[in-house]
Design a protein around this motif. Structure first.
Motif, PDB file in Angstrom:
ATOM      1  N   SER A 128       0.817  -1.221   0.000  1.00  0.00           N
ATOM      2  CA  SER A 128       0.000   0.000   0.000  1.00  0.00           C
ATOM      3  C   SER A 128       0.852   1.274   0.000  1.00  0.00           C
ATOM      4  O   SER A 128       1.643   1.489  -0.917  1.00  0.00           O
ATOM      5  CB  SER A 128      -0.975  -0.034   1.184  1.00  0.00           C
ATOM      6  N   THR A 129       0.737   2.122   1.043  1.00  0.00           N
ATOM      7  CA  THR A 129       1.549   3.337   1.088  1.00  0.00           C
ATOM      8  C   THR A 129       3.027   3.001   1.155  1.00  0.00           C
ATOM      9  O   THR A 129       3.865   3.731   0.625  1.00  0.00           O
ATOM     10  CB  THR A 129       1.147   4.209   2.288  1.00  0.00           C
ATOM     11  N   GLY A 130       3.367   1.881   1.784  1.00  0.00           N
ATOM     12  CA  GLY A 130       4.752   1.422   1.778  1.00  0.00           C
ATOM     13  C   GLY A 130       5.246   1.182   0.364  1.00  0.00           C
ATOM     14  O   GLY A 130       6.424   1.409   0.052  1.00  0.00           O
ATOM     15  N   GLY A 131       4.350   0.719  -0.518  1.00  0.00           N
ATOM     16  CA  GLY A 131       4.715   0.524  -1.913  1.00  0.00           C
ATOM     17  C   GLY A 131       5.023   1.834  -2.608  1.00  0.00           C
ATOM     18  O   GLY A 131       5.935   1.915  -3.443  1.00  0.00           O
ATOM     19  N   LEU A 132       4.264   2.869  -2.268  1.00  0.00           N
ATOM     20  CA  LEU A 132       4.521   4.194  -2.832  1.00  0.00           C
ATOM     21  C   LEU A 132       5.860   4.729  -2.325  1.00  0.00           C
ATOM     22  O   LEU A 132       6.652   5.291  -3.092  1.00  0.00           O
ATOM     23  CB  LEU A 132       3.386   5.139  -2.449  1.00  0.00           C
ATOM     24  N   ILE A 133       6.134   4.542  -1.035  1.00  0.00           N
ATOM     25  CA  ILE A 133       7.385   5.022  -0.445  1.00  0.00           C
ATOM     26  C   ILE A 133       8.580   4.282  -1.037  1.00  0.00           C
ATOM     27  O   ILE A 133       9.588   4.894  -1.398  1.00  0.00           O
ATOM     28  CB  ILE A 133       7.342   4.857   1.091  1.00  0.00           C
ATOM     29  N   ALA A 134       8.484   2.963  -1.132  1.00  0.00           N
ATOM     30  CA  ALA A 134       9.583   2.173  -1.688  1.00  0.00           C
ATOM     31  C   ALA A 134       9.852   2.557  -3.137  1.00  0.00           C
ATOM     32  O   ALA A 134      11.008   2.692  -3.560  1.00  0.00           O
ATOM     33  CB  ALA A 134       9.263   0.682  -1.586  1.00  0.00           C
ATOM     34  N   SER A 135       8.792   2.755  -3.903  1.00  0.00           N
ATOM     35  CA  SER A 135       8.948   3.155  -5.313  1.00  0.00           C
ATOM     36  C   SER A 135       9.587   4.524  -5.413  1.00  0.00           C
ATOM     37  O   SER A 135      10.467   4.758  -6.256  1.00  0.00           O
ATOM     38  CB  SER A 135       7.582   3.160  -6.001  1.00  0.00           C
ATOM     39  N   SER A 136       9.167   5.446  -4.552  1.00  0.00           N
ATOM     40  CA  SER A 136       9.742   6.788  -4.536  1.00  0.00           C
ATOM     41  C   SER A 136      11.223   6.744  -4.190  1.00  0.00           C
ATOM     42  O   SER A 136      12.036   7.461  -4.789  1.00  0.00           O
ATOM     43  CB  SER A 136       8.986   7.653  -3.526  1.00  0.00           C
ATOM     44  N   TYR A 137      11.582   5.906  -3.226  1.00  0.00           N
ATOM     45  CA  TYR A 137      12.991   5.761  -2.843  1.00  0.00           C
ATOM     46  C   TYR A 137      13.831   5.291  -4.026  1.00  0.00           C
ATOM     47  O   TYR A 137      14.874   5.866  -4.333  1.00  0.00           O
ATOM     48  CB  TYR A 137      13.116   4.784  -1.684  1.00  0.00           C
ATOM     49  N   ILE A 138      13.357   4.249  -4.704  1.00  0.00           N
ATOM     50  CA  ILE A 138      14.100   3.709  -5.844  1.00  0.00           C
ATOM     51  C   ILE A 138      14.186   4.731  -6.968  1.00  0.00           C
ATOM     52  O   ILE A 138      15.234   4.908  -7.598  1.00  0.00           O
ATOM     53  CB  ILE A 138      13.433   2.406  -6.342  1.00  0.00           C
ATOM     54  N   SER A 139      13.083   5.435  -7.231  1.00  0.00           N
ATOM     55  CA  SER A 139      13.078   6.456  -8.278  1.00  0.00           C
ATOM     56  C   SER A 139      14.082   7.564  -7.981  1.00  0.00           C
ATOM     57  O   SER A 139      14.813   8.019  -8.864  1.00  0.00           O
ATOM     58  CB  SER A 139      11.672   7.052  -8.409  1.00  0.00           C
ATOM     59  N   THR A 140      14.134   7.989  -6.722  1.00  0.00           N
ATOM     60  CA  THR A 140      15.074   9.036  -6.326  1.00  0.00           C
ATOM     61  C   THR A 140      16.516   8.567  -6.478  1.00  0.00           C
ATOM     62  O   THR A 140      17.376   9.304  -6.978  1.00  0.00           O
ATOM     63  CB  THR A 140      14.814   9.452  -4.866  1.00  0.00           C
ATOM     64  N   GLN A 141      16.784   7.334  -6.053  1.00  0.00           N
ATOM     65  CA  GLN A 141      18.135   6.781  -6.191  1.00  0.00           C
ATOM     66  C   GLN A 141      18.527   6.664  -7.662  1.00  0.00           C
ATOM     67  O   GLN A 141      19.646   6.981  -8.055  1.00  0.00           O
ATOM     68  CB  GLN A 141      18.198   5.395  -5.540  1.00  0.00           C
ATOM     69  N   GLN A 142      17.565   6.245  -8.472  1.00  0.00           N
ATOM     70  CA  GLN A 142      17.814   6.065  -9.909  1.00  0.00           C
ATOM     71  C   GLN A 142      18.092   7.405 -10.583  1.00  0.00           C
ATOM     72  O   GLN A 142      18.999   7.519 -11.413  1.00  0.00           O
ATOM     73  CB  GLN A 142      16.573   5.417 -10.531  1.00  0.00           C
ATOM     74  N   ALA A 143      17.328   8.434 -10.217  1.00  0.00           N
ATOM     75  CA  ALA A 143      17.475   9.745 -10.851  1.00  0.00           C
ATOM     76  C   ALA A 143      18.776  10.435 -10.455  1.00  0.00           C
ATOM     77  O   ALA A 143      19.413  11.109 -11.272  1.00  0.00           O
ATOM     78  CB  ALA A 143      16.287  10.634 -10.502  1.00  0.00           C
TER      79      ALA A 143
END
Length: 337
Positions: A128-143
């Motif tokens: 759920s919201t943890g999925g949004l947070i985890a995705s945001s973390y990976i996106s930030t690291q990737q960018a």
């Protein structure tokens, strides 16, 4: 990203042996906060591990989930994010955040400490919201292409009904997005309080006839007050994900049906009683470039909390994906959840 924290203690966890809770203190957005890393300790830990992130109004209590991954030969860790579950403290409001990106610090601490324990590869599993947070973390690291020294390499992402879109159908979202954005922007200190226990909550806890026993002070049946500021941060994070697709193998499991408008418990039990699966799918297709989506017939919003036969179908989807992406080499006969 945070660069320092203090290890307060490691002690036997409330889930009992072999769980250990590691608690760390660090400077949060407003004041000092703590985060808790729960480790499933085994005699022969693997260098490959799962890191689990819970959802909103939630904490880690699913000991059977840890046991399942241990049977697959993977080490298992879970986070109780700052302000949630084991990490709730008197000096902070439960579940409050200035920005969802503040939870990137919790993930960073967990990964760094896992690396010290010998973990070199990790797959994130988030609900759920943890999925949004985890995705945001990976996106930030990737960018940002941030340095990954002294941290395990993230090799995959597994999502359990992620909160990637507002809980409305795609057609309704088109009409309500602007009014909602206006409300959460103009009334940042406003919050909504539930006046009755949700039907979804009644499907879960033993007190209401459900299967599970968990702490109702950490995962209250009425939920915590829903902050408009929190919702604004959710919307901002959802929008950011649509602009920067994640190039990482991603499994998204979700219920086949949306039942959030159901009027009785038996109908709610037929699907996701919290989010809209069509909007979730649409958002996921834009957010992940290597997406595998699996619909679980009859799955609850938290698929692992579904009745056992449905829960097993969810775990089977995870096992097959892990096998197909070489995270595990085989499926032992004992890996039956």
């Amino acid at each position: 990203m945070i660069d320092s924290w203090q290890h307060l203690h490691s002690k036997p966890d409330i889930l009992g042996n072999p769980f250990v809770a590691h608690t760390y203190r660090f400077d949060g957005a407003v004041s000092a906060v703590v985060t808790t890393v729960i480790e499933y300790v085994t005699p022969a830990p693997s260098h490959k591990a799962i890191l689990y992130l819970h959802g909103y109004t939630d904490y880690f209590f699913q000991d059977q989930l840890a046991h399942h991954f241990e049977q697959l030969g993977l080490s298992f860790f879970a986070l109780d994010l700052q302000g949630y579950g084991r990490s709730i403290r008197p000096n902070s409001v439960p579940n409050w955040c200035e920005s969802l990106s503040q939870y990137h610090d919790d993930i960073h601490i967990a990964l760094t400490e896992m690396y010290k324990l010998g973990v070199t590869e990790v797959t994130l599993l988030a609900h759920s919201t943890g999925g949004l947070i985890a995705s945001s973390y990976i996106s930030t690291q990737q960018a940002s292409e941030q340095d990954t020294n002294n941290k395990p390499r993230i090799t995959g992402l597994m999502l359990n009904s992620p909160f990637l879109a507002l809980p409305f159908s795609p057609n309704i979202i088109k009409h309500v997005s602007w009014p909602i954005w206006l409300a959460v922007s103009l009334l940042p200190y406003h919050s909504l309080r539930a006046h009755k226990i949700s039907l979804y909550a009644q499907t879960l806890h033993q007190e209401f006839g459900g299967e599970w026993s968990y702490r109702l002070d950490w995962k209250p049946a009425h939920g915590f007050p829903l902050s408009f500021h929190w919702l604004k941060q959710v919307i901002l994070t959802q929008r950011a994900l649509q602009k920067h697709p994640i190039a990482l193998p991603t499994l998204m499991c979700h219920s086949k049906t949306t039942t959030r408008h159901a009027l009785d418990i038996e109908e709610v039990k037929l699907g996701d009683g919290v989010l809209d699966v069509d909007s979730m799918n649409l958002a996921a297709k834009n957010a992940f470039s290597q997406l595998t989506a699996v619909a679980i017939e009859g799955g609850y919003h938290d698929l692992f909390l579904s009745p056992k036969p449905i829960r097993q179908r969810y775990l089977t989807a995870i096992d097959q994906w892990l096998l197909g992406h070489n995270v595990i080499g085989s499926l032992p006969n004992t890996a039956n959840g």
